[in-house]
Design a protein around this motif. Structure first.
Motif, PDB file in Angstrom:
ATOM      1  N   SER A  92       0.818  -1.221   0.000  1.00 51.03           N
ATOM      2  CA  SER A  92       0.000   0.000   0.000  1.00 51.03           C
ATOM      3  C   SER A  92       0.848   1.265   0.000  1.00 51.03           C
ATOM      4  O   SER A  92       0.361   2.343  -0.367  1.00 51.03           O
ATOM      5  N   ALA A  93       2.118   1.161   0.415  1.00 53.37           N
ATOM      6  CA  ALA A  93       2.994   2.337   0.461  1.00 53.37           C
ATOM      7  C   ALA A  93       3.685   2.596  -0.869  1.00 53.37           C
ATOM      8  O   ALA A  93       4.553   3.456  -0.954  1.00 53.37           O
ATOM      9  N   ARG A  94       3.327   1.846  -1.908  1.00 50.59           N
ATOM     10  CA  ARG A  94       3.947   2.012  -3.222  1.00 50.59           C
ATOM     11  C   ARG A  94       3.144   2.970  -4.094  1.00 50.59           C
ATOM     12  O   ARG A  94       1.948   3.146  -3.910  1.00 50.59           O
ATOM     13  N   GLU A  95       3.847   3.573  -5.057  1.00 50.82           N
ATOM     14  CA  GLU A  95       3.162   4.364  -6.083  1.00 50.82           C
ATOM     15  C   GLU A  95       2.278   3.427  -6.916  1.00 50.82           C
ATOM     16  O   GLU A  95       2.679   2.311  -7.227  1.00 50.82           O
ATOM     17  N   LYS A  96       1.092   3.872  -7.259  1.00 48.80           N
ATOM     18  CA  LYS A  96       0.160   3.040  -8.012  1.00 48.80           C
ATOM     19  C   LYS A  96       0.451   3.097  -9.514  1.00 48.80           C
ATOM     20  O   LYS A  96       0.700   4.159 -10.070  1.00 48.80           O
ATOM     21  N   ARG A  97       0.434   1.922 -10.139  1.00 47.11           N
ATOM     22  CA  ARG A  97       0.547   1.843 -11.593  1.00 47.11           C
ATOM     23  C   ARG A  97      -0.868   1.746 -12.186  1.00 47.11           C
ATOM     24  O   ARG A  97      -1.834   1.506 -11.457  1.00 47.11           O
ATOM     25  N   PRO A  98      -1.007   1.918 -13.510  1.00 53.79           N
ATOM     26  CA  PRO A  98      -2.315   1.671 -14.140  1.00 53.79           C
ATOM     27  C   PRO A  98      -2.808   0.272 -13.798  1.00 53.79           C
ATOM     28  O   PRO A  98      -2.036  -0.692 -13.854  1.00 53.79           O
ATOM     29  N   ILE A  99      -4.067   0.164 -13.441  1.00 56.88           N
ATOM     30  CA  ILE A  99      -4.582  -1.082 -12.861  1.00 56.88           C
ATOM     31  C   ILE A  99      -4.460  -2.258 -13.827  1.00 56.88           C
ATOM     32  O   ILE A  99      -4.156  -3.391 -13.412  1.00 56.88           O
ATOM     33  N   LEU A 100      -4.671  -2.024 -15.135  1.00 55.00           N
ATOM     34  CA  LEU A 100      -4.559  -3.112 -16.102  1.00 55.00           C
ATOM     35  C   LEU A 100      -3.114  -3.588 -16.208  1.00 55.00           C
ATOM     36  O   LEU A 100      -2.850  -4.797 -16.218  1.00 55.00           O
ATOM     37  N   GLN A 101      -2.180  -2.657 -16.269  1.00 52.41           N
ATOM     38  CA  GLN A 101      -0.764  -3.007 -16.319  1.00 52.41           C
ATOM     39  C   GLN A 101      -0.352  -3.791 -15.076  1.00 52.41           C
ATOM     40  O   GLN A 101       0.375  -4.791 -15.154  1.00 52.41           O
ATOM     41  N   GLU A 102      -0.845  -3.362 -13.932  1.00 49.69           N
ATOM     42  CA  GLU A 102      -0.531  -4.022 -12.673  1.00 49.69           C
ATOM     43  C   GLU A 102      -1.086  -5.447 -12.638  1.00 49.69           C
ATOM     44  O   GLU A 102      -0.393  -6.387 -12.226  1.00 49.69           O
ATOM     45  N   PHE A 103      -2.326  -5.605 -13.112  1.00 51.66           N
ATOM     46  CA  PHE A 103      -2.955  -6.922 -13.081  1.00 51.66           C
ATOM     47  C   PHE A 103      -2.253  -7.898 -14.024  1.00 51.66           C
ATOM     48  O   PHE A 103      -2.015  -9.055 -13.671  1.00 51.66           O
ATOM     49  N   VAL A 104      -1.920  -7.436 -15.230  1.00 47.24           N
ATOM     50  CA  VAL A 104      -1.212  -8.302 -16.181  1.00 47.24           C
ATOM     51  C   VAL A 104       0.161  -8.696 -15.615  1.00 47.24           C
ATOM     52  O   VAL A 104       0.575  -9.860 -15.703  1.00 47.24           O
ATOM     53  N   GLY A 105       0.851  -7.751 -15.032  1.00 38.58           N
ATOM     54  CA  GLY A 105       2.138  -8.055 -14.421  1.00 38.58           C
ATOM     55  C   GLY A 105       2.008  -9.048 -13.279  1.00 38.58           C
ATOM     56  O   GLY A 105       2.827  -9.960 -13.127  1.00 38.58           O
ATOM     57  N   PHE A 106       0.954  -8.889 -12.482  1.00 36.62           N
ATOM     58  CA  PHE A 106       0.723  -9.792 -11.359  1.00 36.62           C
ATOM     59  C   PHE A 106       0.493 -11.218 -11.846  1.00 36.62           C
ATOM     60  O   PHE A 106       1.055 -12.178 -11.301  1.00 36.62           O
ATOM     61  N   MET A 107      -0.346 -11.368 -12.877  1.00 35.29           N
ATOM     62  CA  MET A 107      -0.636 -12.695 -13.406  1.00 35.29           C
ATOM     63  C   MET A 107       0.610 -13.322 -14.042  1.00 35.29           C
ATOM     64  O   MET A 107       0.844 -14.532 -13.921  1.00 35.29           O
ATOM     65  N   THR A 108       1.433 -12.500 -14.692  1.00 29.43           N
ATOM     66  CA  THR A 108       2.665 -13.007 -15.305  1.00 29.43           C
ATOM     67  C   THR A 108       3.639 -13.507 -14.246  1.00 29.43           C
ATOM     68  O   THR A 108       4.225 -14.590 -14.376  1.00 29.43           O
ATOM     69  N   VAL A 109       3.810 -12.724 -13.188  1.00 35.69           N
ATOM     70  CA  VAL A 109       4.714 -13.131 -12.109  1.00 35.69           C
ATOM     71  C   VAL A 109       4.213 -14.401 -11.440  1.00 35.69           C
ATOM     72  O   VAL A 109       4.996 -15.298 -11.095  1.00 35.69           O
ATOM     73  N   ASN A 110       2.899 -14.512 -11.262  1.00 33.46           N
ATOM     74  CA  ASN A 110       2.350 -15.727 -10.654  1.00 33.46           C
ATOM     75  C   ASN A 110       2.562 -16.947 -11.540  1.00 33.46           C
ATOM     76  O   ASN A 110       2.831 -18.051 -11.040  1.00 33.46           O
ATOM     77  N   ALA A 111       2.441 -16.753 -12.856  1.00 29.13           N
ATOM     78  CA  ALA A 111       2.700 -17.868 -13.771  1.00 29.13           C
ATOM     79  C   ALA A 111       4.161 -18.304 -13.684  1.00 29.13           C
ATOM     80  O   ALA A 111       4.466 -19.507 -13.651  1.00 29.13           O
TER      81      ALA A 111
END
Length: 200
Positions: A92-111
């Motif tokens: 929560s203390a991080r700068e926010k990225r665009p939500i779509l970019q963040e979600f795609v990155g999250f799914m990629t890292v999880n894969a």
């Protein structure tokens, strides 16, 4: 008559570098990293409970004869849960990225995080010929999961979620501190003492 302020009086004021010194900034950053890592591990535990709970609930009810489908659904729900909680709490203390970019990155890292358990198991079982059930569990569920967890944390903190707000503000923190201190006095700090002495 203007009030004279000598060197001693100035030293009693609040230092503009009190909250912006490199040591203090790095201390806050270290504390935040420890807090993030602790929260990340807690979210991982909660994510596991969600995954297992949803799977067993589906397996015992509407998907009693479709365990694979139940597992896919529970994994998707657990992943979404992990993203929401990590975004709103762990990082929560991080700068926010665009939500779509963040979600795609999250799914990629999880894969990518799924690879270490599989790779460790393959190396242990087929290359090193440790074929017992115990060896398979150690290589996949201890070493592999541990490496996968580390990979996810690094990926989340470096790729998925934005940079630390304290780190991004560090480059102009000292100047801000001087400006703030000077504004509270009404004159630039470095000139204030000279002007007071001349007035006397």
């Amino acid at each position: 008559m203007s009030e004279s302020r000598g060197p001693g009086a100035r030293s009693r004021g609040r230092s503009p570098f009190k909250d912006t010194a490199p040591g203090a900034r790095w201390g806050r950053l270290y504390t935040r990293k420890v807090r993030e890592a602790t929260r990340f591990l807690l979210v991982g535990g909660m994510n596991y409970v969600v995954d297992v709970g949803v799977f067993n609930a589906l397996r015992a009810t509407v998907l009693a004869f479709q365990p694979v489908t139940a597992k896919v659904i529970s994994a998707v729900i657990a992943t979404l849960f992990s993203w929401v909680v990590n975004r709103s709490w762990t990082f929560s203390a991080r700068e926010k990225r665009p939500i779509l970019q963040e979600f795609v990155g999250f799914m990629t890292v999880n894969a990518l995080g799924l690879l270490p358990p599989v790779v460790c198991l393959w190396i242990s079982h087929y290359l090193l010929h440790f074929t017992s059930q115990l060896a398979d569990n150690i290589s996949a569920n201890i070493i592999g999961v541990g490496l996968g967890t580390l990979l996810r944390y690094v990926g989340y903190s470096k790729v998925v979620f934005g940079p630390d707000k304290d780190a991004t503000s560090g480059t102009h923190g000292a100047v801000h501190g001087i400006d703030e201190d000077s504004a509270s006095r009404g004159t630039p700090g470095a000139v204030h003492g000279i002007e007071a002495t001349e007035a006397k």
